[in-house]
Enzyme design. Structure first.
Site: not given
Length: 611
Positions: A67, A70, A192, A244, A262
């Site tokens: 992630s 992103k 993705y 998050y 992660v």
């Protein structure tokens, strides 16, 4: 030379050792390939905005970016489509939900931000290209520009994610159904998966973060990876959404725009100063590295990195740096000492600092000192133009003093206001760490003397007291005439601090310094007294006034207890009729000495900015 390791490297090592003992958390077992990594791998890396890298542990162990990809795909989508079009499809509000929540904002029907999976898949769909392969190739090349090297996709991890990524496929179809993406949702989700499977190292992530810190320009390759305005947009979203549902706690305790993954990585940015990266694959309940979060908190606290506490001059604290050979003190030295300083003066250096001194400024200063190619024997740090000084800067300069002392180098601090707290308590002239001074000129003289004492040949004696007949001013006169002329001089002893001649005084005679030191000074408009030059044994003053018949332009004080030999004006005048050849020889010697002293004073004033 300065010992290897360095001040900043030791701080990084301390944090690494502190966090390494924490083995809590679990691997991301919902992706089979991520569950197979070495759970105790740990790397910690800091890269400055000008490309200096510090790190501990597994800096070059490969892991997938996950992630952390992103913000970089979001950046590429912004560059391709513009802020307006991207904003029409992806919001920038914190979600308060887990990163993989299958939901859209109930009011806007858009993903809440590009840092959660829904927003990231939407961003991936906005990247332009000829076809699906070309669009992913553009993403990979973009990441590579940020990293400064060619990055590659991990095929095994990609296959594992594609095989198990049903939740992300559900998000993709939700986005297609809401009209957020207008391409095949399977293509967007596959892109993705691929971007999350790109391999990086902790060192790569630190440089990617440093590129963002450096306004989009890679600090080593100098290639622009993203425009300045888009860097601001990306960092803003990272600040509020990058961690998050733990974003609020992160901002208050760490205070850096950041993104976790992660795969075990965390990337954080202090704009204008540093990029920070951590790799440790055991995760907390929010999907972030346990060690990574703790290491970032420790570094932010120790280094004063919170973005709401920034310096006015963050990037560098060094205003000027030079050696005592380039900018000597105002002490007038004899020919032997001047020759020594010309040859060895590079062993003593002066650093003028300015602005607020926080981590980045202290780091650039410490690094500049540690990277000095010539062996340092004396160092002057001038802090008079420094504003606020953080605790980490004090700690780093304290460590630097100890480091240099161990290497045989002493440090002079010019710190009249006591900005460095306990560091300014060392006034002992024999302290191996150094001394504290109220002005740079005195500190420069002190460092010069260290060099002179270390490099003076055994057969060359330091300047010593002399008699009238031994004084250099009488050197060109025959022995008999010198003995006769010496009888015309009057002896005078002046106590330290006593004024010998006042500014504006009429000619008072020729003054030969037999022992001690004399200071020529002037007073500025604020009433502060400044040194023009200092003269020592074997030198003279009063010649200009005596020869030209003008008044003294400056005050003359005894810097130490001084023994003088004075030839009164009337006796000097009598030489015209009684010993013209003696007077001529004396005049030639005095003229040469006066010129040399005036030239030295002008050069010293120029070197020190006038005062």
């Amino acid at each position: 030379m300065v010992p290897s390791g360095g001040v900043v490297a030791r701080i990084i090592d301390e944090v690494y050792e502190l966090c390494r003992a924490d083995t809590s958390g679990a691997l991301a077992d919902y992706i089979p390939e991520l569950a197979a990594v070495q759970p105790d791998s740990f790397g910690l890396c800091v890269a400055t905005a000008d490309g200096q890298i510090y790190g501990s542990g597994d800096l070059d162990t490969s892991f997938t970016i996950q992630s952390i990809s992103k913000p970089f795909t979001y950046a590429l989508a912004l560059a391709d489509r513009g802020i307006g079009e991207v904003a029409s499809r992806i919001d920038v509000e914190p979600s308060g939900e887990p990163f993989n929540e299958i939901s859209l904002d109930p009011k806007t029907q858009r993903p809440r931000n590009p840092m959660i999976n829904a927003g990231a898949i939407a961003a991936a769909s906005l990247v332009t290209g000829r076809d699906a392969a070309d669009r992913f190739a553009r993403i990979r090349r973009s990441y590579s520009r940020f990293a400064g090297r060619d990055l590659r996709m991990n095929e095994a991890v990609y296959a594992s994610e594609a095989r198990t990524g049903y939740r992300n496929r559900a998000i993709g179809y939700l986005l297609r159904g809401a009209g957020i993406i207008d391409i095949d949702p399977d293509e967007a989700v596959d892109r993705y998966f691929r971007q999350c499977s790109i391999d990086v190292t902790c060192r790569d992530l630190a440089l990617m973060a440093a590129t963002l810190a450096n306004n989009g320009v890679h600090p080593l390759t100098r290639e622009r990876a993203l425009s300045g305005p888009l860097v601001e947009q990306v960092l803003s979203v990272m600040t509020t959404c990058g961690m998050y549902d733990a974003a609020g706690d992160w901002v208050t305790t760490v205070g850096l725009p950041a993104k976790s993954g992660v795969g075990g990585g965390i990337l954080a940015v202090l704009p204008g100063q540093i990029g920070l990266a951590v790799y440790s694959p055991r995760l907390d309940a929010h999907g972030s590295s346990v060690r990574g979060v703790r290491a970032c908190r420790e570094l932010s606290s120790r280094l004063g990195l919170h973005f709401l506490h920034v310096t006015r001059a963050a990037h560098t604290a060094i205003r000027a740096a030079y050696s005592v050979a380039e900018a000597p003190s105002r002490l007038r030295r004899d020919a032997d000492e001047l020759a020594l300083l010309r040859q060895h003066g590079h062993h003593a250096r002066i650093f003028e600092l300015h602005g607020d001194l926080f981590f980045a400024g202290a780091e650039s200063t410490v690094r500049a000192v540690e990277e000095t190619t010539d062996d340092l024997e004396a160092l002057v740090l001038d802090l008079r133009e420094v504003g606020e000084v953080s605790p980490i800067a004090i700690r780093m300069l304290d460590d630097l003093q100890n480091e240099l002392a161990a290497a045989g180098c002493r440090v002079a601090l010019v710190d009249p206001d006591g900005k460095l707290g306990h560091l300014v308590s060392s006034l002992d002239p024999n302290d191996p760490r150094g001394r504290v001074f109220i002005d740079r000129d005195a500190a420069t003289e002190w460092s010069e003397q260290i060099v002179v004492d270390l490099h003076r040949p055994p057969d060359v004696l330091p300047p010593a007291a002399c008699t009238v007949v031994e004084h250099p001013a009488l050197a060109d006169i025959s022995d008999d005439e010198r003995e006769q002329l010496a009888k015309e001089f009057e002896s005078r002893t002046v106590a330290r601090g006593e004024r010998i001649i006042a500014r504006g005084s009429a000619r008072a005679g020729l003054f030969l310094i037999l022992d001690g030191r004399v200071r020529i000074t002037f007073e500025d408009r604020a009433g502060r007294r400044h040194r023009i030059t200092t003269l020592s044994a074997g030198m003279s003053f009063g010649e200009i006034s005596l020869l030209a018949g003008v008044r003294f332009a400056n005050d003359v004080y005894a810097e130490t207890t001084v023994r003088l030999a004075v030839l009164p004006p009337e006796k000097f005048d009598m030489l015209t009729s009684q010993a013209p050849e003696v007077k001529l020889a004396l005049l030639e010697r005095l003229a040469a000495a006066a010129y040399a002293q005036a030239d030295a004073a002008v050069r010293a004033l120029a070197a020190h900015g006038g005062i």
